[in-house]
Write a protein that holds these residues in place. Structure first.
Motif, PDB file in Angstrom:
ATOM      1  N   UNK A  23      25.184 -26.908 -46.676  1.00 53.68           N
ATOM      2  CA  UNK A  23      24.496 -25.612 -46.675  1.00 53.68           C
ATOM      3  C   UNK A  23      24.988 -24.688 -47.790  1.00 53.68           C
ATOM      4  N   UNK A  24      26.299 -24.527 -47.905  1.00 56.47           N
ATOM      5  CA  UNK A  24      26.816 -23.654 -48.963  1.00 56.47           C
ATOM      6  C   UNK A  24      26.567 -24.234 -50.344  1.00 56.47           C
ATOM      7  N   UNK A  84      15.972 -18.520 -46.736  1.00 56.28           N
ATOM      8  CA  UNK A  84      16.051 -17.056 -46.773  1.00 56.28           C
ATOM      9  C   UNK A  84      17.369 -16.582 -47.374  1.00 56.28           C
ATOM     10  N   UNK A  85      18.476 -17.216 -46.981  1.00 55.18           N
ATOM     11  CA  UNK A  85      19.760 -16.799 -47.545  1.00 55.18           C
ATOM     12  C   UNK A  85      19.863 -17.171 -49.020  1.00 55.18           C
ATOM     13  N   UNK A  86      19.165 -18.232 -49.422  1.00 54.74           N
ATOM     14  CA  UNK A  86      19.157 -18.582 -50.855  1.00 54.74           C
ATOM     15  C   UNK A  86      18.510 -17.479 -51.681  1.00 54.74           C
ATOM     16  N   UNK A  87      17.488 -16.834 -51.140  1.00 50.42           N
ATOM     17  CA  UNK A  87      16.834 -15.740 -51.872  1.00 50.42           C
ATOM     18  C   UNK A  87      17.822 -14.635 -52.210  1.00 50.42           C
ATOM     19  N   UNK A  96      22.237 -15.150 -40.788  1.00 50.19           N
ATOM     20  CA  UNK A  96      21.893 -16.128 -41.817  1.00 50.19           C
ATOM     21  C   UNK A  96      20.595 -15.806 -42.552  1.00 50.19           C
ATOM     22  N   UNK A  97      19.825 -14.883 -42.026  1.00 51.94           N
ATOM     23  CA  UNK A  97      18.544 -14.590 -42.660  1.00 51.94           C
ATOM     24  C   UNK A  97      18.652 -13.694 -43.871  1.00 51.94           C
TER      25      UNK A  97
END
Length: 869
Positions: free
Chosen positions: A599-600, A655-658, A694-695
């Motif tokens: 994930x990270x 969403x967290x990537x954004x 997380x969002x």
């Protein structure tokens, strides 16, 4: 402690009269019976009764040094330059008196050595100054403690404290007797040795980020910051209460969230009750489960060898314990069969996924063969489902992100431990409060530590994103570490930071590809050897290069002989992501994006990639969801509750990537935002927490309400907004401040601690309907704010408060209901109940002790931990 003749002469009294000037004179004493006062409230250079300014304090310390030097002979006295250095060091130490969270009785109990250890210390002293400083500080501390013992009510408070200690010791002894069956002398002797070994082994933490030049050990007692645990159906609880009323817990938390630190704290606390006896930790009802237990700390990355978990007789040898060879035959089996063990199994996420099922079977077999023991198992949230050990009765609890008071507490403790000036810490706190990016970065102890170190090293200049933060930390470690420490190459190997990063990337990439968090030395050597083929400028064998990385980079370590890992998983993920982007390894990235250990890596790949590469990753994350019939139907339904946990994880990951993407095509961003919007409002408390944590910030703009929401939906929206935790969430929460439903108002009152006290009081607390609502105070500032708002009739106290705080800030003519979330003993001081004649109901935990007899007008109600009224 054996002091030198010089120190003995210093004790003669040259410092005593001056030391007393540090404290306010003519006060009514320590108030040790019913009005105890923190040391910070007694000093004369801070607070409302300030009589010494910073300049006067420095002058006083200079005079202290001069008087001490005057007692020495001409050949023993320090030079004028050393005296100036000593005065500066002593000023720093005495200034930190204002940061001590203890009263005078607690200080005297520590003794001069223990008290001196709690004061700030300069990072560097010259050799000449070192010879005088410890004796000087010790003597000053002796006089300070002597001053405390002469205060008017010290003896009375000491007697009260002694009575409480006897009561607590009696309760703890009862549990100890119950849990200690007859043992052989050999077992008893070994247990005492093992517990002292455990206390020493886990009593210090390596705080990565405390000092970027090298790792530094920090005493666990001084460094531990209490966090909160969340459970679906109950209010959050302090992390130390993880086993209060529970015997099996699955503890979930992200990278750097403090899981391992909590494991160490629980192990040391348990061990010290047995090893230290009456001098061990104070007994409380929340920690009663730990009395008489034998802790076994089992980090899975260490204890599982070739996929085979250890048997009980191998517990100590599997963690390379130095006392394993002295273990009596069958001892671990006897401890487990007696139900006296406390097994702390750390890091389900740190073993390969293919080995987790076997690990679960191992845990089940141990629990079946040895019932009645305590269990704590830790993992990242995405590594296992909440019901992974559900059939065995495990309760899943999640470590929450650090709240605003947690961040403030951590940053101030960090600067005290690092010996930096307090003003630097306050400047960082201002930057974190104002900067949205920095506020979102300071979510766990690891990230807070990195922010503190970089802020100090870069003289207040801070990066504004996770990518920049990691990059700055790497550069600091690899470029300046040896230079600023004065390490010479002596003709040996020197590697540029770029070369080191490339080599470290190869090692990180190998670990991630192979689902590992550590590697055999032979595997590491092969990766280095392959890389050196393309590095003609490095004229050294692979063995020398790898040893250089281990000894000089500050990022690799060798936890046991022949095995290598990164000092923290976060650095491995960041360097692995750099390798993925530079090698264009995006198919591999997307094929594994559903795995927790990637994930990270995915997030950092988006942060590090170019625009086209970012879009490729984002589209890949949601392509399977949008391309199926389920995905197409999703856009026509009000909720996304039908998505599986894995699909939900991919949406939230996108969403967290954004948040980390500096440039993304509008249509790609909108597709992700639309998909996230289908989870709003959240359908459960668990999804509400996940969406907030997380969002990312984009969720705030999607949160509806309150008009179109049910009371349950409104409560879930509030949970999401508070989990995001930035000041930008305040306008959203303020929209709900006049909501009539009690659960909604209760959630708003509880969430106060996550925001600035005054702003939240004005925006939210002031507008809440008081009917049947307990207003939650996590700190004294909350009581002051409620007082400024005219007071409240129902108040809930969370944490430890002093009776003086209650007497000063609660209106005796208004208070009718008081809820002590952590028990009656959490209020320090006696006789305070009589000051509130209108109090009708006192609510305490179901196992609370020490409640005094009450009159007919007051009823005492016991509720389960985490319960609500």
């Amino acid at each position: 402690m054996d002091f030198s003749p010089i120190a003995a002469r210093l004790v003669s009294g040259a410092l005593g009269p001056l030391v007393t000037k540090l404290f306010v004179q003519g006060t009514p004493g320590a108030g040790l019976v019913d009005r105890p006062v923190r040391i910070a409230g007694l000093i004369s250079f801070k607070g409302e009764k300030r009589t010494l300014g910073d300049a006067e304090l420095a002058k006083l310390c200079t005079e202290l040094v001069e008087r001490a030097a005057g007692t020495l002979g001409p050949n023993e006295a320090p030079t004028s330059e050393v005296r100036r250095e000593l005065a500066d060091a002593l000023t720093l130490a005495l200034h930190s008196l204002g940061d001590l969270d203890m009263d005078d009785v607690q200080a005297v109990r520590l003794g001069a050595d223990g008290f001196a250890a709690r004061l700030a210390r300069p990072t560097q002293l010259s050799t000449a100054a070192e010879g005088y400083y410890d004796a000087l500080l010790h003597t000053a501390c002796l006089h300070i403690l002597n001053f405390f013992t002469q205060r008017s009510t010290f003896v009375a408070r000491t007697l009260v404290e002694q009575s409480r200690s006897i009561e607590s010791l009696t309760a703890a002894t009862d549990l100890l007797i119950e849990r200690l069956p007859g043992r052989s002398a050999e077992d008893a002797r070994f247990e005492e040795r093992y517990l002292r070994h455990l206390t020493h082994k886990h009593g210090e933490l390596t705080i990565h980020g405390l000092d970027l030049h090298h790792e530094r050990e920090w005493q666990l007692d001084a460094s531990y910051v209490s966090l909160e645990l969340a459970e679906d159906s109950a209010a959050p609880i302090p992390a130390e209460q993880v086993l209060s009323g529970r015997s099996k817990v699955l503890l979930l938390g992200g990278a750097g969230s403090g899981k391992t630190t909590l494991v160490q704290w629980l192990a040391v606390t348990t061990a010290r009750w047995r090893a230290d006896g009456p001098n061990g930790p104070e007994f409380t009802e929340h920690l009663g489960q730990l009395i008489g237990r034998i802790p076994f700390v089992l980090p899975l990355r260490r204890v599982i060898s070739d996929g085979s978990p250890p048997t009980p007789d191998e517990f100590l040898s599997s963690v390379r314990s130095s006392v394993a060879g002295s273990q009596p035959t069958g001892w671990a089996d006897r401890v487990l069969r007696a139900g006296r063990a406390f097994l702390l199994v750390d890091g389900i996420d740190e073993i390969p996924r293919r080995e987790r099922e076997q690990t679960r079977r191992w845990l089940r077999e141990l629990m079946a063969d040895f019932p009645g023991n305590l269990w704590l198992v830790t993992a990242r949230p995405s590594a296992v489902d909440d019901d992974w050990l559900g059939r065995e009765g495990f309760i899943p609890l999640s470590l929450s992100s650090m709240s605003r008071p947690d961040v403030i507490h951590f940053i101030r403790r960090w600067h005290t431990a690092a010996g930096t000036e307090p003003e630097l810490g306050e400047a960082l706190l201002d930057a974190v409060r104002v900067g949205g990016d920095l506020g979102r970065l300071s979510v766990n102890p690891l990230m807070c530590g990195l922010l503190c170190a970089l802020h100090r090293e870069r003289r207040g200049f801070l990066p504004h994103g996770r990518r920049d933060l990691y990059d700055a930390a790497l550069r600091m470690l690899l470029e300046r570490r040896d230079i600023e420490r004065g390490v010479r190459s002596d003709g040996g190997l020197r590697l540029s930071s770029e070369t080191q990063i490339l080599l470290l990337q190869k090692l990180a990439h190998w670990l991630i590809r192979n689902d590992r968090v550590e590697m055999e030395q032979d595997d590491a050597l092969r990766q280095v050897e392959r890389s050196l083929v393309n590095m003609a400028h490095v004229q050294a064998p692979p063995e020398e290069v790898l040893r250089h990385l281990l000894e000089r980079s500050g990022l690799l370590r060798e936890p046991v002989a022949g095995r290598i890992d990164f000092v923290h998983r976060t650095f491995q993920d960041y360097l692995g992501a750099k390798a993925v982007v530079e090698e264009g390894d995006f198919p591999l990235l997307l094929d594994n994006a559903h795995k927790d250990q990637w994930e990270d890596v995915v997030r950092m790949s988006v942060a590090l990639g170019r625009p086209a590469e970012r879009e490729r990753v984002l589209n890949g994350l949601i392509a399977d969801i949008r391309g199926t019939s389920l995905g197409r139907d999703l856009y026509d339904t009000p909720h996304a509750s039908s998505l599986s946990g894995e699909e939900l994880r991919r949406v939230l990951l996108a969403a967290t990537c954004l948040e980390h993407a500096t440039e993304v095509a509008p249509d790609v961003r909108q597709r992700v935002v639309d998909l996230v919007g289908r989870f709003v409002p959240p359908s459960s408390r668990r999804r509400a927490r996940n969406l907030g944590e997380f969002g990312g910030p984009i969720v705030l703009g999607l949160l509806p309400g309150p008009e179109e929401l049910t009371a349950e939906q409104a409560e879930h929206v509030i949970i999401t907004a508070t989990r995001i935790g930035t000041e930008a969430a305040l306008p959203v929460l303020a929209r709900f401040s006049r909501h009539p439903a009690l659960p909604v108002r209760r959630q708003l009152a509880w969430s106060w601690s996550r925001f600035d006290t005054q702003r939240y009081a004005e925006s939210v607390i002031a507008h809440l309907d008081e009917t049947d609502l307990y207003f939650t105070a996590h700190q004294v500032d909350h009581l002051r704010a409620l007082q400024d708002l005219g007071g409240r009739s129902r108040v809930q106290l969370v944490g430890i408060f002093r009776s003086t705080d209650l007497l000063a800030h609660l209106d005796p003519d208004l208070l009718t209901h008081l809820w002590l979330k952590d028990g009656y003993s959490a209020v320090l001081g006696d006789g305070w109940l009589e000051a509130f004649p209108r109090l009708r109901k006192l609510t305490v935990p179901e196992h609370a002790r020490g409640i005094p007899a009450t009159g007919s007008g007051l009823s005492v109600v016991h509720v389960p931990s985490g319960g609500a009224i």
